[in-house]
Design a protein around this motif. Sequence first.
Motif, PDB file in Angstrom:
ATOM      1  N   ARG A   1      31.481   3.638  32.281  1.00 10.81           N
ATOM      2  CA  ARG A   1      32.235   2.535  32.882  1.00 10.81           C
ATOM      3  C   ARG A   1      32.438   2.648  34.403  1.00 10.81           C
ATOM      4  O   ARG A   1      32.217   1.649  35.109  1.00 10.81           O
TER       5      ARG A   1
ATOM      6  N   ILE B   1      29.516   1.354  36.028  1.00  8.02           N
ATOM      7  CA  ILE B   1      29.327  -0.096  35.853  1.00  8.02           C
ATOM      8  C   ILE B   1      30.219  -0.830  36.863  1.00  8.02           C
ATOM      9  O   ILE B   1      29.780  -1.746  37.556  1.00  8.02           O
ATOM     10  N   ALA B   2      31.470  -0.379  36.947  1.00  7.22           N
ATOM     11  CA  ALA B   2      32.412  -1.036  37.872  1.00  7.22           C
ATOM     12  C   ALA B   2      31.989  -0.838  39.322  1.00  7.22           C
ATOM     13  O   ALA B   2      32.160  -1.720  40.160  1.00  7.22           O
TER      14      ALA B   2
ATOM     15  N   CYS C   1      37.092   1.173  37.977  1.00  8.26           N
ATOM     16  CA  CYS C   1      37.119   0.590  36.634  1.00  8.26           C
ATOM     17  C   CYS C   1      38.569   0.402  36.206  1.00  8.26           C
ATOM     18  O   CYS C   1      39.416   1.244  36.491  1.00  8.26           O
ATOM     19  N   ILE C   2      38.850  -0.724  35.527  1.00  8.91           N
ATOM     20  CA  ILE C   2      40.234  -0.948  35.071  1.00  8.91           C
ATOM     21  C   ILE C   2      40.397  -0.608  33.596  1.00  8.91           C
ATOM     22  O   ILE C   2      41.470  -0.797  33.026  1.00  8.91           O
ATOM     23  N   GLY C   3      39.307  -0.180  32.952  1.00  9.54           N
ATOM     24  CA  GLY C   3      39.423   0.222  31.543  1.00  9.54           C
ATOM     25  C   GLY C   3      39.702  -0.928  30.589  1.00  9.54           C
ATOM     26  O   GLY C   3      40.353  -0.730  29.567  1.00  9.54           O
ATOM     27  N   CYS C   4      39.185  -2.119  30.907  1.00  5.82           N
ATOM     28  CA  CYS C   4      39.454  -3.278  30.033  1.00  5.82           C
ATOM     29  C   CYS C   4      38.455  -3.377  28.888  1.00  5.82           C
ATOM     30  O   CYS C   4      38.674  -4.105  27.914  1.00  5.82           O
ATOM     31  N   ASN C   5      37.336  -2.684  29.006  1.00  9.48           N
ATOM     32  CA  ASN C   5      36.283  -2.670  27.974  1.00  9.48           C
ATOM     33  C   ASN C   5      35.587  -4.014  27.750  1.00  9.48           C
ATOM     34  O   ASN C   5      35.013  -4.251  26.678  1.00  9.48           O
ATOM     35  N   ILE C   6      35.633  -4.871  28.749  1.00  8.61           N
ATOM     36  CA  ILE C   6      34.879  -6.128  28.638  1.00  8.61           C
ATOM     37  C   ILE C   6      33.378  -5.830  28.609  1.00  8.61           C
ATOM     38  O   ILE C   6      32.604  -6.495  27.917  1.00  8.61           O
ATOM     39  N   CYS C   7      32.950  -4.788  29.326  1.00  3.81           N
ATOM     40  CA  CYS C   7      31.532  -4.395  29.305  1.00  3.81           C
ATOM     41  C   CYS C   7      31.100  -4.095  27.872  1.00  3.81           C
ATOM     42  O   CYS C   7      30.094  -4.614  27.380  1.00  3.81           O
TER      43      CYS C   7
ATOM     44  N   ARG D   1      28.725  -7.326  31.085  1.00  2.39           N
ATOM     45  CA  ARG D   1      29.311  -7.817  32.323  1.00  2.39           C
ATOM     46  C   ARG D   1      30.520  -6.946  32.613  1.00  2.39           C
ATOM     47  O   ARG D   1      30.913  -6.140  31.772  1.00  2.39           O
ATOM     48  N   CYS D   2      31.082  -7.113  33.786  1.00  8.58           N
ATOM     49  CA  CYS D   2      32.177  -6.233  34.179  1.00  8.58           C
ATOM     50  C   CYS D   2      33.247  -7.036  34.898  1.00  8.58           C
ATOM     51  O   CYS D   2      32.940  -7.906  35.706  1.00  8.58           O
ATOM     52  N   THR D   3      34.488  -6.741  34.594  1.00  4.48           N
ATOM     53  CA  THR D   3      35.598  -7.443  35.241  1.00  4.48           C
ATOM     54  C   THR D   3      35.616  -7.146  36.743  1.00  4.48           C
ATOM     55  O   THR D   3      35.776  -8.054  37.562  1.00  4.48           O
ATOM     56  N   GLN D   4      35.432  -5.877  37.085  1.00  2.00           N
ATOM     57  CA  GLN D   4      35.514  -5.493  38.499  1.00  2.00           C
ATOM     58  C   GLN D   4      34.228  -5.792  39.272  1.00  2.00           C
ATOM     59  O   GLN D   4      34.274  -6.080  40.458  1.00  2.00           O
TER      60      GLN D   4
HETATM   61 FE1  SF4 Z   1      35.561  -0.899  33.568  1.00  2.00          FE
HETATM   62 FE2  SF4 Z   1      36.292  -3.233  32.527  1.00  2.00          FE
HETATM   63 FE3  SF4 Z   1      34.173  -3.055  34.156  1.00  2.00          FE
HETATM   64 FE4  SF4 Z   1      34.010  -2.048  31.732  1.00  2.00          FE
HETATM   65  S1  SF4 Z   1      34.310  -4.201  32.269  1.00  2.00           S
HETATM   66  S2  SF4 Z   1      33.354  -1.085  33.611  1.00  2.00           S
HETATM   67  S3  SF4 Z   1      36.057  -1.273  31.431  1.00  2.00           S
HETATM   68  S4  SF4 Z   1      36.297  -2.707  34.694  1.00  2.00           S
END
Ligand code: SF4
Length: 684
Positions: free
Chosen positions: A317, A320-321, A340-346, A357-360
């Motif tokens: 993660r 990825i962020a 990374c915010i640890g939201c696990n959207i990826c 995809r990634c939130t950040q």
């Molecule tokens: Fe981190 Fe959320 Fe991006 Fe995954 S989607 S890398 S958990 S910020």
Amino acid sequence: MRDPRFDPLFEPIKIGPVTAPNRFYQVPHCSGMGYQRPQMMAAMRGVKAEGGWGVVCTEYCSIHPSSDDMPFPHASLWGDDDVRNLRLMTDAVHEHGALAGVELWYAGHRAANMYSRELAFSVDSLPNTALVGMPVQSQAMTRADIGTYRAWHNAAAKRAVDAGFDIVYVYANHGYLLNDFLSPSLNTRCDEYGGAAINRVRLVREIIEQTLETVGHRCAVAVRYSVPAEIESDPDELFEMFETIAELPDLWDITVTDYKLEMGSSRFVKEASNQAAVAKIKSLTTKPVVSVGRFTSPDTMLSQIKKGIQDFIGAARPSIADPFLPSKIDQGRIDDIRECIGCNICYAYDTLGSPIRCTQNPTMGEEWRRGWHPDRVPPKHADETVLVIGSGPAGLEAACTLGHRGYSVILAEADTELGGRINSESRLPGLSEWARVRDWRLGQIAKLSNIEVYPDNHLDAPAVLELGMQHVIIATGAKWRSDGVGRWRSTAFEGWDLPNVISVDQILSGHVPEASVVIFDDDHYYMASAIALKLRAEGIDVTLVTPQGRAGGWSYYTQEQHQTLKAMYDAGIEIVTDRGLTYFKPNNIGLECVFSGSESDIAAAYLIPVTARIPSAELWFELESRAETFHANGGLTIQRIGDCAAPGIIASAVYAGHKAARELGLDIKDQLEIKQDRVVVNTT
Ligand code: SF4
Ligand code: ADP
């Protein structure tokens, strides 16, 4: 310039016959691309190597058609076509001096083989667990089948060399075939591969030995292996088995047996939470060790290496962020790291069978098909001015990206505090790391002199026209509805306008109901459970009602459902499933069984519907109706983005902000163009 303190993170290290240029190691992680989208995959991995990751691995890579995970995209090394496709990735990784690793994967009973229709070999004939209730079982392997499997693994390892990989994995965890052989409960075989621990580890040892023999002259052989997170005084058999093979491979990639901890969201699992188990493994082998821990702080990374807990900073993660995390440490740009915010959207989107995809990081997955780079944007197309209205994730990302492109930007926000929905949501229980979405962008904006920020500025259409900016981007967000309309109801429920029906926005702005509450969750993600836990912690009796069979349905994809339900049950929150909301009367809330239609009621003083949101698009409509005046005054474009266009997850708002900013000045044809990574039939 690099702070010399971080030098240990940049020391090269040998892994068997190859040398990693530094300690930044992107462990194998799913991408939702795999064999189906090889060009997207290659570009995404290549960008990580460019960003300084010294080792970059594939996702799980199937060795044979009897291990196929359709509908979830994985890589494959079934034949020469795969070799050519994966060459794209190894070339992209090598171009930047990094090593490329491949995780050879055989699923065992977890493969449903929906594409190949082959039977899955497994330690025993076990029910499939990859898909909910999939009514198929695997085929118990005979000794001959074990020989066949070994031959498949060997053939795939040879293809890995042909494809240019430097590290070849033996994948012995995550509940796949080799892990099942290690398991005392699943492996009940009576032959030399079952029974005592020394027998159950036999196949793993054989696969390591044969892989070393076949490719060890050219590639490092890594093993992915799990141990319990808690170190008991009576050591687990997994440690005992580990000791028998500890010196065999060139590298150990260690995780913990509870996937909810390994892949835990920040709501439940914090940075570096598995160090005890990793340190224990490190003490049992002289071979290099890598492990993940959602490391985003350079100081934590440094301490992992200096304390000798591990030799590499493993990351999925954080890479990825911010694919450029290592480069930023190297260049002394610590403040620029997009944590990374640890939201696990990826993870969620891969679990849904689509590209991650990634939130950040809005560029994640778009490196090839849109040509988006995570650390560079094209310069402005002209000396033009842009007004961004609203400073939620969409507006902040738009302003920040436009600023990087060199435009003159004004960012106006009605509120005193910048951040939009992030401000209130990151104050909910467990969600504090989500504030990084706001804070990273505010940090970037503060460095850019071409962005002027105006908080406490609620703009209406005349004010916008008066400003005379050439481009206007409206990112005014959305409001939660309180009439219950959502997925289950298409009309308002009776009594929706009574005073004790409270909206999510009222709760988010600090309103606390005085007595018992029913939360009707037809949203199915985090909001209902987060509010339930917040109110329960404030001493209020809470019942959560959902029309689904299990609460928090969508949080299954983010790997949070189990922990969310546990947290709610532990807190004493009652959960009522399969029930829709019909009416609210003082101290009486009507429900209906979604299957039988039978009616029931619950006594509660307050009701909070968590169902859907209404875009706050009044300003957009007002400006649209005055478009002629806007253009006559020299205005060029008006657009709405994020939740005020279509309410969604934070990742969608950030993406919308980035897209609007990146594409400003492109003609519409170029904006719509998106390269397709799919098989094209050649008819000539
Ligand atoms: Fe981190 Fe959320 Fe991006 Fe995954 S989607 S890398 S958990 S910020
Ligand atoms: P998104 O997720 O789409 O970014 P948010 O709801 O997080 O949306 O943020 C929207 C922001 O827009 C909020 O901070 C809100 O205060 C602000 N806003 C809404 N209307 C106006 C307006 N007319 N003028 C300035 N700011 C506004």
